[in-house]
Design an enzyme around this catalytic site. Sequence first.
Site, PDB file in Angstrom:
ATOM      1  N   LYS A  95       0.834  -1.217   0.000  1.00  0.00           N
ATOM      2  CA  LYS A  95       0.000   0.000   0.000  1.00  0.00           C
ATOM      3  C   LYS A  95       0.867   1.264   0.000  1.00  0.00           C
ATOM      4  O   LYS A  95       0.617   2.216  -0.744  1.00  0.00           O
ATOM      5  CB  LYS A  95      -0.927  -0.022   1.216  1.00  0.00           C
ATOM      6  CG  LYS A  95      -1.596   1.288   1.522  1.00  0.00           C
ATOM      7  CD  LYS A  95      -2.594   1.699   0.461  1.00  0.00           C
ATOM      8  CE  LYS A  95      -2.902   3.177   0.552  1.00  0.00           C
ATOM      9  NZ  LYS A  95      -4.140   3.569  -0.035  1.00  0.00           N
TER      10      LYS A  95
ATOM     11  N   CYS B  83      -3.184  11.150   1.706  1.00  0.00           N
ATOM     12  CA  CYS B  83      -2.557   9.863   1.412  1.00  0.00           C
ATOM     13  C   CYS B  83      -1.177  10.051   0.815  1.00  0.00           C
ATOM     14  O   CYS B  83      -0.172   9.702   1.414  1.00  0.00           O
ATOM     15  CB  CYS B  83      -3.443   9.097   0.443  1.00  0.00           C
ATOM     16  SG  CYS B  83      -5.147   9.072   0.964  1.00  0.00           S
TER      17      CYS B  83
HETATM   18  N1  SAJ Z   1      -1.793  15.164  -8.737  1.00  0.00           N
HETATM   19  C1  SAJ Z   1      -0.939  15.880  -9.556  1.00  0.00           C
HETATM   20  N2  SAJ Z   1      -0.686  15.396 -10.810  1.00  0.00           N
HETATM   21  C2  SAJ Z   1      -1.229  14.233 -11.268  1.00  0.00           C
HETATM   22  C3  SAJ Z   1      -2.079  13.491 -10.413  1.00  0.00           C
HETATM   23  C4  SAJ Z   1      -2.347  13.982  -9.150  1.00  0.00           C
HETATM   24  O1  SAJ Z   1      -0.425  16.948  -9.192  1.00  0.00           O
HETATM   25  O2  SAJ Z   1      -0.958  13.884 -12.429  1.00  0.00           O
HETATM   26  C5  SAJ Z   1      -2.069  15.663  -7.367  1.00  0.00           C
HETATM   27  C6  SAJ Z   1      -3.563  15.924  -7.092  1.00  0.00           C
HETATM   28  O3  SAJ Z   1      -3.955  17.186  -7.533  1.00  0.00           O
HETATM   29  C7  SAJ Z   1      -3.602  15.777  -5.578  1.00  0.00           C
HETATM   30  C8  SAJ Z   1      -2.547  14.694  -5.300  1.00  0.00           C
HETATM   31  O4  SAJ Z   1      -1.728  14.654  -6.442  1.00  0.00           O
HETATM   32  O5  SAJ Z   1      -3.182  16.979  -4.950  1.00  0.00           O
HETATM   33  C9  SAJ Z   1      -3.120  13.315  -5.016  1.00  0.00           C
HETATM   34  O6  SAJ Z   1      -4.210  13.048  -5.869  1.00  0.00           O
HETATM   35  P1  SAJ Z   1      -4.499  11.600  -6.503  1.00  0.00           P
HETATM   36  O7  SAJ Z   1      -5.754  11.701  -7.278  1.00  0.00           O
HETATM   37  O8  SAJ Z   1      -3.296  11.121  -7.210  1.00  0.00           O
HETATM   38  O9  SAJ Z   1      -4.630  10.641  -5.263  1.00  0.00           O
HETATM   39  P2  SAJ Z   1      -5.525  10.634  -3.900  1.00  0.00           P
HETATM   40  O10 SAJ Z   1      -4.646  11.131  -2.794  1.00  0.00           O
HETATM   41  O11 SAJ Z   1      -6.829  11.298  -4.085  1.00  0.00           O
HETATM   42  O12 SAJ Z   1      -5.761   9.067  -3.720  1.00  0.00           O
HETATM   43  C10 SAJ Z   1      -4.639   8.199  -3.650  1.00  0.00           C
HETATM   44  C11 SAJ Z   1      -4.867   7.025  -4.609  1.00  0.00           C
HETATM   45  N3  SAJ Z   1      -3.611   6.270  -4.756  1.00  0.00           N
HETATM   46  C12 SAJ Z   1      -3.078   6.022  -5.969  1.00  0.00           C
HETATM   47  O13 SAJ Z   1      -3.579   6.398  -6.998  1.00  0.00           O
HETATM   48  C13 SAJ Z   1      -1.833   5.209  -5.986  1.00  0.00           C
HETATM   49  C14 SAJ Z   1      -5.986   6.150  -4.077  1.00  0.00           C
HETATM   50  O14 SAJ Z   1      -6.138   4.998  -4.889  1.00  0.00           O
HETATM   51  C15 SAJ Z   1      -5.701   5.725  -2.633  1.00  0.00           C
HETATM   52  O15 SAJ Z   1      -6.769   4.940  -2.115  1.00  0.00           O
HETATM   53  C16 SAJ Z   1      -5.589   6.971  -1.811  1.00  0.00           C
HETATM   54  O16 SAJ Z   1      -4.488   7.755  -2.325  1.00  0.00           O
HETATM   55  C17 SAJ Z   1      -5.345   6.591  -0.369  1.00  0.00           C
HETATM   56  O17 SAJ Z   1      -6.298   6.696   0.423  1.00  0.00           O
HETATM   57  O18 SAJ Z   1      -4.248   6.117  -0.046  1.00  0.00           O
END
Ligand code: SAJ
Length: 416
Positions: free
Chosen positions: A212, A266
């Site tokens: 994870k 996360c």
């Molecule tokens: N972000 C970027 N660029 C990108 C993608 C995301 O800057 O290309 C930023 C987003 O704006 C945000 C952050 O990253 O600030 C995180 O966003 P996210 O959509 O990547 O992830 P979370 O935090 O909403 O959810 C993640 C997910 N993990 C993965 O995709 C590996 C989710 O599946 C998990 O369940 C969750 O963390 C968790 O609870 O751990």
Amino acid sequence: MSRVCVVGLGYIGLPTAAMLASRGHEVIGCDISDRVVQLVNSGQSHFREPDLDMLLAAAVQTGRLRAQTRPAEAEYFILAVPTPFRDGHRPDLTYVEAAADSIAPVLCAGDTVILESTSPVGTTELLATRIAAARPDLVMPVRGEPAPDGCIHLAHCPERILPGSMVRELVENDRIIGGMSEDCGPKAFALYDSFVKGRAFMTDCRTAEFVKLTENAFRDVNIAFANELSLICDRLGIDVWHAIDLANRHPRVNILQPGAGVGGHCIAVDPWFIVDSAPEQARLIRMAREVNDGKPHRVVQQIRDHAERFRAPRVACYGVTYKPDVDDLRESPAVEIVQELAKAGDIEVLVCDPWVDALPPQVATLPKVRLVDAETARRQADIVAFLVGHRQFRRLDRKLFLNKIVVDAVGLMSRE
Ligand code: SAJ
């Protein structure tokens, strides 16, 4: 059907509890917050998430889900409590410990306890030790050994659902089930089998904990790469969005998107658990955290550089949530940016965000911050900063911003 007690009715526990109830289980949801308990018992969620309201209302109406502040006897216990970090990026496991203490008095021989919270390696074993200390009469499994008859079954089954698509991902995603001993995994699986359409993969609890953390560290490192490219492109006068789009035409390249930073509870947190457990080895993972944590300051600097030419600069910040199309403000880099801009007192900050109806608490008391609608923000601002790519902002007419100074942290003005 089983009786299930879900401890922690937050972003993970609440959808999970509602989903279990929708599959016919009798679910007791526990939360230390009276407000959350009351809301859930009236069939309402305390956060916005597509499809959750309907699922939850049905779960409560049918009487299969009820919320209370204390755990009750059940065959299954799911712990979905926060695992933040404290000073020095050290994991803070007090919520897991408190959850263990709260279920210990109601546990019976043969029950199954599942830890869903994202946890540092070793936390499931810590949970076992904690329960054993409170209930010496119960038999606990030992990692790697066969589970003794009548023991408590313990497993780590990390949540993986994406805010914004939680209900769908709860059903569709594959699950990793890490048993304390080999017999614990199948016990946990029997419960997930009632609603998960994805596949379930069995392993031991330490591997599941690590997997994870690895998933979120993978995403963090990849976002850091994109954010680093954005800094390099700024220096070289290249449009990073266009460059990434072109690079991604290569069959084996898939660069993520730069942004205002990495938020949420996360990805900005979990990689530190790896760094904490192996500081000398986790060099790239630590560096990625530093690159992503540095991004909001870089955006502030860009805005400040432009603001210098105005006597009383007004900056419109588009978006304050931690990512597009959610109302979640946790660890939001956009909030950090608004806060940093407004603190010095020389800039007036106009915040607009269709997903929030009040200023975030961190900035609400600052004198020069106002929440306004997008049109007012555009009309009144000298500088426009796009911080979150909400779908409402993606639809904005770019021509309207031609006479503004734009700091575009999320590429809204560059995308086709
Ligand atoms: N972000 C970027 N660029 C990108 C993608 C995301 O800057 O290309 C930023 C987003 O704006 C945000 C952050 O990253 O600030 C995180 O966003 P996210 O959509 O990547 O992830 P979370 O935090 O909403 O959810 C993640 C997910 N993990 C993965 O995709 C590996 C989710 O599946 C998990 O369940 C969750 O963390 C968790 O609870 O751990």
